[in-house]
Design an enzyme around this catalytic site. Structure first.
Site, PDB file in Angstrom:
ATOM      1  N   GLY A   1       0.815  -1.218   0.000  1.00 40.92           N
ATOM      2  CA  GLY A   1       0.000   0.000   0.000  1.00 40.92           C
ATOM      3  C   GLY A   1       0.844   1.262   0.000  1.00 40.92           C
ATOM      4  O   GLY A   1       2.076   1.209  -0.079  1.00 40.92           O
TER       5      GLY A   1
ATOM      6  N   ASP B   1      -5.325 -12.545   2.489  1.00 44.99           N
ATOM      7  CA  ASP B   1      -6.185 -11.735   3.357  1.00 44.99           C
ATOM      8  C   ASP B   1      -5.832 -11.974   4.823  1.00 44.99           C
ATOM      9  O   ASP B   1      -5.756 -13.133   5.256  1.00 44.99           O
ATOM     10  CB  ASP B   1      -7.663 -12.109   3.101  1.00 44.99           C
ATOM     11  CG  ASP B   1      -8.628 -11.097   3.676  1.00 44.99           C
ATOM     12  OD1 ASP B   1      -9.499 -10.608   2.931  1.00 44.99           O
ATOM     13  OD2 ASP B   1      -8.482 -10.763   4.879  1.00 44.99           O
TER      14      ASP B   1
ATOM     15  N   ALA C   1      -5.085   9.743  13.425  1.00 46.02           N
ATOM     16  CA  ALA C   1      -5.445  10.958  14.169  1.00 46.02           C
ATOM     17  C   ALA C   1      -6.956  11.104  14.282  1.00 46.02           C
ATOM     18  O   ALA C   1      -7.450  11.825  15.153  1.00 46.02           O
ATOM     19  CB  ALA C   1      -4.863  12.178  13.450  1.00 46.02           C
TER      20      ALA C   1
ATOM     21  N   TYR D   1     -14.743   3.889  11.081  1.00 52.56           N
ATOM     22  CA  TYR D   1     -13.317   3.707  10.797  1.00 52.56           C
ATOM     23  C   TYR D   1     -12.476   4.001  12.037  1.00 52.56           C
ATOM     24  O   TYR D   1     -11.700   3.162  12.498  1.00 52.56           O
ATOM     25  CB  TYR D   1     -12.884   4.621   9.641  1.00 52.56           C
ATOM     26  CG  TYR D   1     -11.389   4.733   9.503  1.00 52.56           C
ATOM     27  CD1 TYR D   1     -10.734   5.938   9.775  1.00 52.56           C
ATOM     28  CD2 TYR D   1     -10.618   3.641   9.135  1.00 52.56           C
ATOM     29  CE1 TYR D   1      -9.358   6.035   9.674  1.00 52.56           C
ATOM     30  CE2 TYR D   1      -9.247   3.731   9.031  1.00 52.56           C
ATOM     31  CZ  TYR D   1      -8.629   4.942   9.300  1.00 52.56           C
ATOM     32  OH  TYR D   1      -7.254   5.042   9.210  1.00 52.56           O
TER      33      TYR D   1
ATOM     34  N   ASN E   1      -1.736  13.326   8.393  1.00 54.81           N
ATOM     35  CA  ASN E   1      -2.068  13.209   6.962  1.00 54.81           C
ATOM     36  C   ASN E   1      -0.830  12.978   6.099  1.00 54.81           C
ATOM     37  O   ASN E   1      -0.221  13.955   5.655  1.00 54.81           O
ATOM     38  CB  ASN E   1      -2.830  14.456   6.506  1.00 54.81           C
ATOM     39  CG  ASN E   1      -4.214  14.520   7.118  1.00 54.81           C
ATOM     40  OD1 ASN E   1      -4.368  14.531   8.342  1.00 54.81           O
ATOM     41  ND2 ASN E   1      -5.238  14.512   6.267  1.00 54.81           N
TER      42      ASN E   1
ATOM     43  N   ARG F   1     -17.965  19.080   3.665  1.00 57.52           N
ATOM     44  CA  ARG F   1     -18.133  17.622   3.497  1.00 57.52           C
ATOM     45  C   ARG F   1     -18.578  17.049   4.835  1.00 57.52           C
ATOM     46  O   ARG F   1     -17.932  17.323   5.867  1.00 57.52           O
ATOM     47  CB  ARG F   1     -16.821  17.000   3.048  1.00 57.52           C
ATOM     48  CG  ARG F   1     -16.825  15.504   2.887  1.00 57.52           C
ATOM     49  CD  ARG F   1     -15.527  14.991   2.288  1.00 57.52           C
ATOM     50  NE  ARG F   1     -14.379  15.221   3.185  1.00 57.52           N
ATOM     51  CZ  ARG F   1     -13.140  14.781   2.910  1.00 57.52           C
ATOM     52  NH1 ARG F   1     -12.888  14.153   1.762  1.00 57.52           N
ATOM     53  NH2 ARG F   1     -12.156  15.009   3.760  1.00 57.52           N
TER      54      ARG F   1
HETATM   55  P1  NAD Z   1      -3.529   1.640   1.550  1.00 59.10           P
HETATM   56  O1  NAD Z   1      -4.931   1.266   1.252  1.00 59.10           O
HETATM   57  O2  NAD Z   1      -2.663   2.189   0.479  1.00 59.10           O
HETATM   58  O3  NAD Z   1      -2.749   0.366   2.160  1.00 59.10           O
HETATM   59  C1  NAD Z   1      -3.418  -0.627   2.872  1.00 59.10           C
HETATM   60  C2  NAD Z   1      -2.981  -1.967   2.275  1.00 59.10           C
HETATM   61  O4  NAD Z   1      -3.675  -3.000   2.954  1.00 59.10           O
HETATM   62  C3  NAD Z   1      -3.324  -2.087   0.785  1.00 59.10           C
HETATM   63  O5  NAD Z   1      -2.208  -2.549   0.062  1.00 59.10           O
HETATM   64  C4  NAD Z   1      -4.459  -3.108   0.750  1.00 59.10           C
HETATM   65  O6  NAD Z   1      -4.457  -3.902  -0.418  1.00 59.10           O
HETATM   66  C5  NAD Z   1      -4.154  -3.927   1.993  1.00 59.10           C
HETATM   67  N1  NAD Z   1      -5.333  -4.607   2.546  1.00 59.10           N
HETATM   68  C6  NAD Z   1      -6.565  -4.085   2.732  1.00 59.10           C
HETATM   69  N2  NAD Z   1      -7.380  -5.023   3.260  1.00 59.10           N
HETATM   70  C7  NAD Z   1      -6.627  -6.151   3.422  1.00 59.10           C
HETATM   71  C8  NAD Z   1      -6.898  -7.448   3.917  1.00 59.10           C
HETATM   72  N3  NAD Z   1      -8.107  -7.799   4.337  1.00 59.10           N
HETATM   73  N4  NAD Z   1      -5.888  -8.359   3.926  1.00 59.10           N
HETATM   74  C9  NAD Z   1      -4.648  -8.011   3.483  1.00 59.10           C
HETATM   75  N5  NAD Z   1      -4.337  -6.800   2.988  1.00 59.10           N
HETATM   76  C10 NAD Z   1      -5.329  -5.886   2.979  1.00 59.10           C
HETATM   77  O7  NAD Z   1      -3.573   2.628   2.802  1.00 59.10           O
HETATM   78  P2  NAD Z   1      -2.410   3.453   3.503  1.00 59.10           P
HETATM   79  O8  NAD Z   1      -2.712   4.893   3.275  1.00 59.10           O
HETATM   80  O9  NAD Z   1      -1.078   2.899   3.144  1.00 59.10           O
HETATM   81  O10 NAD Z   1      -2.720   3.133   5.041  1.00 59.10           O
HETATM   82  C11 NAD Z   1      -2.081   2.057   5.676  1.00 59.10           C
HETATM   83  C12 NAD Z   1      -2.636   2.003   7.083  1.00 59.10           C
HETATM   84  O11 NAD Z   1      -2.475   3.273   7.707  1.00 59.10           O
HETATM   85  C13 NAD Z   1      -4.141   1.698   7.141  1.00 59.10           C
HETATM   86  O12 NAD Z   1      -4.378   0.818   8.224  1.00 59.10           O
HETATM   87  C14 NAD Z   1      -4.778   3.061   7.413  1.00 59.10           C
HETATM   88  O13 NAD Z   1      -5.970   2.930   8.170  1.00 59.10           O
HETATM   89  C15 NAD Z   1      -3.716   3.752   8.214  1.00 59.10           C
HETATM   90  N6  NAD Z   1      -3.732   5.216   8.093  1.00 59.10           N
HETATM   91  C16 NAD Z   1      -3.678   5.808   6.879  1.00 59.10           C
HETATM   92  C17 NAD Z   1      -3.698   7.221   6.802  1.00 59.10           C
HETATM   93  C18 NAD Z   1      -3.684   7.933   5.472  1.00 59.10           C
HETATM   94  O14 NAD Z   1      -4.081   9.112   5.417  1.00 59.10           O
HETATM   95  N7  NAD Z   1      -3.237   7.301   4.396  1.00 59.10           N
HETATM   96  C19 NAD Z   1      -3.761   7.976   7.964  1.00 59.10           C
HETATM   97  C20 NAD Z   1      -3.807   7.316   9.179  1.00 59.10           C
HETATM   98  C21 NAD Z   1      -3.792   5.920   9.237  1.00 59.10           C
HETATM   99  C1  WQD Z   2      -8.069  17.186   4.037  1.00 59.51           C
HETATM  100  C2  WQD Z   2      -8.721  18.548   3.943  1.00 59.51           C
HETATM  101  C3  WQD Z   2     -11.077  18.468   3.501  1.00 59.51           C
HETATM  102  C4  WQD Z   2     -10.622  16.742  -0.516  1.00 59.51           C
HETATM  103  C5  WQD Z   2      -8.376  11.549   5.557  1.00 59.51           C
HETATM  104  C6  WQD Z   2      -9.041  10.269   5.792  1.00 59.51           C
HETATM  105  C7  WQD Z   2      -8.785   9.835   7.208  1.00 59.51           C
HETATM  106  C8  WQD Z   2      -7.308   9.765   7.477  1.00 59.51           C
HETATM  107  C9  WQD Z   2      -6.581  11.028   7.072  1.00 59.51           C
HETATM  108  C10 WQD Z   2      -6.746   7.482   7.592  1.00 59.51           C
HETATM  109  C11 WQD Z   2     -10.081  18.600   4.638  1.00 59.51           C
HETATM  110  C12 WQD Z   2     -10.334  19.116   2.340  1.00 59.51           C
HETATM  111  C13 WQD Z   2     -10.381  17.248   0.742  1.00 59.51           C
HETATM  112  C14 WQD Z   2     -11.185  17.586  -1.513  1.00 59.51           C
HETATM  113  C15 WQD Z   2     -11.200  19.400   0.055  1.00 59.51           C
HETATM  114  N1  WQD Z   2      -6.830   8.603   6.827  1.00 59.51           N
HETATM  115  N2  WQD Z   2     -10.645  18.554   1.017  1.00 59.51           N
HETATM  116  N3  WQD Z   2     -11.446  18.882  -1.185  1.00 59.51           N
HETATM  117  O1  WQD Z   2     -10.217  14.565   5.882  1.00 59.51           O
HETATM  118  O2  WQD Z   2      -8.040  14.686   7.147  1.00 59.51           O
HETATM  119  O3  WQD Z   2      -8.903  12.510   6.413  1.00 59.51           O
HETATM  120  O4  WQD Z   2      -6.983  11.377   5.733  1.00 59.51           O
HETATM  121  O5  WQD Z   2      -6.682   7.431   8.766  1.00 59.51           O
HETATM  122  O6  WQD Z   2      -9.382   8.565   7.368  1.00 59.51           O
HETATM  123  O7  WQD Z   2     -10.415  10.463   5.588  1.00 59.51           O
HETATM  124  O8  WQD Z   2      -8.020  14.207   4.726  1.00 59.51           O
HETATM  125  O9  WQD Z   2      -7.316  14.719   2.437  1.00 59.51           O
HETATM  126  O10 WQD Z   2      -9.705  13.919   2.825  1.00 59.51           O
HETATM  127  O11 WQD Z   2      -9.017  16.228   3.566  1.00 59.51           O
HETATM  128  O12 WQD Z   2     -11.438  20.579   0.324  1.00 59.51           O
HETATM  129  O13 WQD Z   2     -11.442  17.158  -2.691  1.00 59.51           O
HETATM  130  O14 WQD Z   2      -8.972  18.864   2.580  1.00 59.51           O
HETATM  131  O15 WQD Z   2     -12.297  19.139   3.777  1.00 59.51           O
HETATM  132  O16 WQD Z   2     -10.208  19.879   5.232  1.00 59.51           O
HETATM  133  P1  WQD Z   2      -8.847  14.076   6.089  1.00 59.51           P
HETATM  134  P2  WQD Z   2      -8.527  14.712   3.302  1.00 59.51           P
END
Ligand code: NAD
Ligand code: WQD
Length: 344
Positions: free
Chosen positions: A12, A61, A129, A152, A181, A296
């Site tokens: 991912g 999985d 966060a 979530y 983020n 949103r």
């Molecule tokens: P991502 O979707 O790119 O990576 C997640 C990976 O997990 C993917 O490769 C997907 O194929 C795999 N996956 C999903 N379901 C699965 C399953 N059942 N079995 C095996 N593999 C599975 O997301 P990411 O942005 O790299 O996020 C990674 C982790 O960090 C996630 O747990 C997410 O909740 C967390 N996170 C992400 C963000 C963000 O903004 N990207 C912020 C905070 C936390």
């Molecule tokens: C950032 C800001 C929007 C898109 C997401 C995931 C959350 C977490 C962190 C996993 C906000 C604004 C966005 C657009 C916009 N990931 N925005 N137009 O909301 O902090 O959360 O990332 O843990 O699960 O939902 O990030 O990038 O969606 O939004 O104006 O087309 O940008 O309102 O203020 P967010 P985001």
């Protein structure tokens, strides 16, 4: 003897960038990924970037116990696990909560059971966060109250609690990293964020507007209680986040049992939507057309980390600037107009 790690979700966005850093530091990695939201091409490019062959990828999985056990058996004993695998879209979690409870909580339970069965009791967990809900006091410290407002975030709080109990009762060593983020990409442009369909998140939407894949950005609300009225978030370069994982697993592997860390992983510098748009325009010389639309649902006005605990515990602090986040994210987008899929 190099440590061997299991990286769930390692193909991912965050996992692939973390794998590059870990391979460069000499770890042997086993990646278990269903590719539900990623591509095997990402792991091929991780090998290319790191120049290492110590990366073994298994499709499967995490909810399937036999598959998880296979991941533990395929290369010999696993010294620690970094658990990225999971679902992360807030809106989807509201529409389909049971899927999120199944993958994020039950999947983590199956993984933990397999770890306990093998006395592998060192785990880094991807938390978020968004466990803080809609906070009123900033900057956010780790003892700020959790108040998840959607399924979530509720699943992430539940897994944190399960892991805390394993530390107390079964002598585990755990770090729950609450990412803010993460944005941008590896500076080479060979790996990056590759969202399926229309991006939910701001940053990939901006890069797709820049690439001409989207006509313009919709800014969700300009009436928030913030200096310019648009939402504030704590954006950090995904390479800084990858380094945070390397520092965390290295730290955990030296700790006594019964260690539990909860760490905010952010920069401590919140940025508004408009500041990100302007920063991207300055970094690339491009113009990002936008229109302001209604808020949103589920968005909070502000999320901003206090990362001091991570610095004191790990010696880690985010180093990259917004300019670098924008530059690297744009390099990836330009080199991969349709993400990994065009390469498949
Ligand atoms: P991502 O979707 O790119 O990576 C997640 C990976 O997990 C993917 O490769 C997907 O194929 C795999 N996956 C999903 N379901 C699965 C399953 N059942 N079995 C095996 N593999 C599975 O997301 P990411 O942005 O790299 O996020 C990674 C982790 O960090 C996630 O747990 C997410 O909740 C967390 N996170 C992400 C963000 C963000 O903004 N990207 C912020 C905070 C936390
Ligand atoms: C950032 C800001 C929007 C898109 C997401 C995931 C959350 C977490 C962190 C996993 C906000 C604004 C966005 C657009 C916009 N990931 N925005 N137009 O909301 O902090 O959360 O990332 O843990 O699960 O939902 O990030 O990038 O969606 O939004 O104006 O087309 O940008 O309102 O203020 P967010 P985001």
């Amino acid at each position: 003897m190099a440590n061997r790690l299991l990286i769930t979700g390692g193909a991912g966005f965050i996992g692939s960038h973390t794998c590059v850093v870990l391979l460069e530091q000499g770890y042997e990695l086993v990646v278990l990924d269903s590719f539900d939201n990623s591509s095997p091409v990402a792991s091929e490019r991780v090998r290319e970037l790191s120049g290492s062959q110590a990366l073994h990828v298994l499709k499967g999985d995490i909810r399937n116990a036999e598959t998880v056990n296979q991941a533990f058996r395929c290369r010999g004993p696993i010294d620690g696990v970094i658990h990225f695998a999971g679902l992360k879209a807030v809106g989807e979690s509201v529409a389909n909560p049971l899927l999120y409870w199944d993958v994020n909580l039950n999947g983590s339970r199956v993984l933990a059971a397999a770890m306990e069965q093998r006395s592998c009791r060192t785990l880094v967990f991807s938390s978020t966060a968004t466990v803080y809900g809609e906070p009123e006091q900033f900057p956010l410290r780790e003892d700020s109250p959790t108040a998840p407002i959607h399924p979530y975030a509720q699943t992430k709080v539940a897994v944190e609690q399960m892991l805390q109990a394993l530390c107390r009762q079964k002598n585990w060593r755990v770090a729950s990293l609450r990412y803010f983020n993460p944005v941008g990409a590896h500076p080479s442009g060979r790996i990056g964020e590759d969202p399926l369909g229309i991006p939910n998140n701001l940053f990939p939407f901006i890069t797709q507007v820049a690439a001409g894949r989207r006509s313009h950005l919709r800014i969700f609300g300009s009436d928030y209680p913030t200096p310019d009225g648009t939402g504030i978030r704590d954006y950090l370069h995904v390479m800084d986040l990858a380094e945070a994982h390397s520092a965390t697993i290295s730290h955990l592997l030296k700790q006594d049992p019964c260690t539990h860390l909860t760490l905010n992983i952010g920069t401590g510098r919140g940025l508004s939507v408009l500041e990100v748009v302007r920063g991207f325009e300055q970094a690339t010389g491009l113009t990002i057309p936008f229109e302001v639309v209604e808020r949103r649902p589920g968005d909070v006005p502000r999320l901003e980390a206090c990362p001091d605990q991570a610095e004191m515990t790990l010696g880690w602090r985010a180093k990259h600037s917004l300019l670098e986040m924008c530059r690297d994210g744009w390099t990836w987008q330009q080199a991969n107009p349709t993400g990994y899929r065009s390469a498949a």
